[in-house]
Design a protein around this motif. Structure first.
Motif, PDB file in Angstrom:
ATOM      1  N   GLU A 238      10.263  -5.948  -1.502  1.00  0.00           N
ATOM      2  CA  GLU A 238      10.000  -4.503  -1.531  1.00  0.00           C
ATOM      3  C   GLU A 238       8.793  -4.243  -2.431  1.00  0.00           C
ATOM      4  O   GLU A 238       8.747  -4.713  -3.578  1.00  0.00           O
ATOM      5  N   VAL A 239       7.810  -3.526  -1.893  1.00  0.00           N
ATOM      6  CA  VAL A 239       6.677  -3.081  -2.688  1.00  0.00           C
ATOM      7  C   VAL A 239       7.113  -1.805  -3.398  1.00  0.00           C
ATOM      8  O   VAL A 239       7.427  -0.797  -2.759  1.00  0.00           O
ATOM      9  N   LEU A 240       7.155  -1.835  -4.717  1.00  0.00           N
ATOM     10  CA  LEU A 240       7.707  -0.716  -5.479  1.00  0.00           C
ATOM     11  C   LEU A 240       6.702   0.435  -5.581  1.00  0.00           C
ATOM     12  O   LEU A 240       5.487   0.218  -5.528  1.00  0.00           O
ATOM     13  N   PRO A 241       7.196   1.671  -5.733  1.00  0.00           N
ATOM     14  CA  PRO A 241       6.301   2.834  -5.798  1.00  0.00           C
ATOM     15  C   PRO A 241       5.288   2.712  -6.933  1.00  0.00           C
ATOM     16  O   PRO A 241       5.614   2.294  -8.043  1.00  0.00           O
ATOM     17  N   HIS A 242       4.061   3.087  -6.628  1.00  0.00           N
ATOM     18  CA  HIS A 242       2.975   3.080  -7.610  1.00  0.00           C
ATOM     19  C   HIS A 242       1.973   4.130  -7.166  1.00  0.00           C
ATOM     20  O   HIS A 242       1.576   4.173  -5.999  1.00  0.00           O
ATOM     21  N   LYS A 243       1.565   4.962  -8.052  1.00  0.00           N
ATOM     22  CA  LYS A 243       0.722   6.099  -7.712  1.00  0.00           C
ATOM     23  C   LYS A 243      -0.536   5.652  -6.969  1.00  0.00           C
ATOM     24  O   LYS A 243      -1.279   4.783  -7.423  1.00  0.00           O
ATOM     25  N   GLY A 244      -0.740   6.260  -5.784  1.00  0.00           N
ATOM     26  CA  GLY A 244      -1.938   5.994  -5.009  1.00  0.00           C
ATOM     27  C   GLY A 244      -1.843   4.801  -4.078  1.00  0.00           C
ATOM     28  O   GLY A 244      -2.808   4.495  -3.381  1.00  0.00           O
ATOM     29  N   PHE A 245      -0.675   4.103  -4.056  1.00  0.00           N
ATOM     30  CA  PHE A 245      -0.534   2.926  -3.214  1.00  0.00           C
ATOM     31  C   PHE A 245       0.675   3.085  -2.288  1.00  0.00           C
ATOM     32  O   PHE A 245       1.632   3.789  -2.613  1.00  0.00           O
TER      33      PHE A 245
END
Length: 444
Positions: free
Chosen positions: A342-349
């Motif tokens: 899982e790619v975790l939430p990160h601002k702008g991505f």
């Protein structure tokens, strides 16, 4: 005996779909999609099309027993707010019906429109929509519902598994499809067969266990038979690219039970043929599985038969890299293990399942988790292997194997170096490795 030249000739002459027909398939799909793009209704919604299933995975075989070979394409359409799910299929069929070329060739199925070329092949055109909320879906006409899918994720998963076997997985899939169609002793949809065989591919000693086609066939059949022994009742069969979707609705319990028995039988036969030292007896044993079309190749075919090549599927060894097969454990197998990332939430991505996103940027966080049918207690080991110039320049190729001491069954990593990396997991119980998995990670 392996009879490598026999396998090469059998695949080339009897099993594989020849290049001429693949070229004809390309031409037919080109005309199909051109017709749809030119239609007054569907043409306005057309986004793209792409091969899926056996065509995308390179596991199509020649048709047998007067069957047609089949190919699937995804027809990506823009979402129409006012349409019900079934409207996408209905309107696709209507577009074909408006064509003089296809009106007599088209049949509406539950998830596709089938274009039939009598006596040769059929092409299943599957409407595919990316909804406003990001879900990728196909249509279940009978239920008037969308079904989530991730076709590119499945194809990427299949390629990862095939790469671990140095290309022998796709040959094994073709051979088992041939056995299915030739013997007609079991029934299984191709997508389920591909999933079951692919899930048996392990990171354990892949160089020797999948060194050539007959070795890979014997190994994968044996591991599949051992896994099926765990399940008298059909277990959940999740889509590797979209785990929340299962394939169970495409099969039934009696078909599963019969498949289970036949795989055990054919696994035993393959082992006997492989272990037989006398050439004529080995040939007769292989023919018990494949029939008399499995035969002595011509002199020319013998001379052209490629020598088995078994480079490490993991690439060159890093300075401090470890391999699970060298750590004093023995192999038992028989169970399954799946890594999800899982790619975790990160601002702008972008964030979400990595198999759906396919690639991830630097400076993001990934969380790897596992799903397994190994009963507790067991030990979980992880391996993170970086590849590429950036990681090498910084001395960060890694490759050590470490125990999940906290028993979290999860692993968090950050994306620092561009390249094609991978993560592996291994489940060990009583000093024996019961299951492994391998997950590629491409960092942009």
């Amino acid at each position: 005996m392996k009879l490598l030249a026999y396998f090469d000739a059998f695949l080339k002459n009897t099993v594989n779909l020849n290049q001429t027909r693949l070229g004809l398939l390309d031409d037919r799909v080109r005309v199909i999609t051109s017709t749809l793009k030119g239609d007054a209704q569907i043409g306005e919604l057309y986004v793209d099309h792409s091969p899926q299933g056996s065509w995308a995975h390179r596991t199509i075989i020649k048709p047998l027993n007067n069957h047609e070979f089949d190919a699937d394409i995804l027809l990506q359409l823009n979402e129409v707010d006012s349409w019900d799910p079934k409207d996408y299929l209905r309107e696709t069929r209507a577009a074909f019906k408006r064509s003089t070329t296809y009106r007599s060739k088209v049949t509406k199925k539950n998830r596709c429109c089938r274009i039939t070329y009598a006596g040769d092949c059929h092409v299943d055109v599957v409407p595919y929509i990316v909804l406003g909320d990001g879900r990728e879906v196909i249509v279940n006409y009978a239920e008037n519902e969308f079904e989530e899918t991730n076709p590119q994720g499945f194809t990427d998963w299949m390629k990862e598994k095939d790469d671990l076997t140095n290309g022998n997985l796709r040959r094994v899939i073709r051979l088992l499809k041939y056995v299915r169609d030739y013997k007609q002793t079991f029934t299984i949809p191709s997508v389920i067969l591909t999933t079951l065989l692919g899930e048996r591919v392990q990171a354990w000693d892949a160089v020797s266990r999948y060194s050539d086609t007959p070795t890979a066939l014997k190994t994968i059949l044996s591991d599949l038979s051992s896994w099926l022994d765990l399940y008298p009742l059909m277990p959940p069969l999740p889509d590797p690219g979209c785990p929340q979707t299962t394939f169970n609705h495409r099969w039934n319990q009696p078909q599963y039970e019969n498949f289970r028995k036949k795989i055990k039988l054919y696994s035993d036969w393959a082992r006997e043929a492989y272990d037989e030292d006398e050439k004529a007896a080995s040939l007769a044993a292989w023919q018990r599985i494949f029939g008399t079309s499995f035969q002595k190749p011509s002199v020319a075919e013998k001379s052209l038969a490629a020598s088995p090549q078994t480079p490490s599927p993991r690439g060159d060894r890093a300075p401090h890299e470890q391999y699970i097969e060298e750590l004093g454990f023995s192999w038992k197998g028989g169970y399954s293990l799946r890594i999800d990332a899982e790619v975790l939430p990160h601002k702008g991505f972008r964030n979400g399942p990595l198999r759906r996103l396919r690639k991830v940027r630097t400076l993001q966080d990934l969380e790897f988790s596992i799903t397994t049918d190994v009963p507790e207690p067991y030990e979980l080991y992880w391996k993170v292997r970086n590849r590429g110039a950036e990681a090498e320049d910084h001395g960060q190729l890694r490759g050590d194997i470490f125990l999940d001491e906290e028993r979290a069954r999860k692993r968090r990593e950050s994306t620092r170096w561009k390249g094609h990396h991978y993560v592996e997991a291994y489940i060990v119980k009583n000093g024996k490795v019961l299951a492994t998995d391998h997950h590629e990670v491409e960092i942009m």
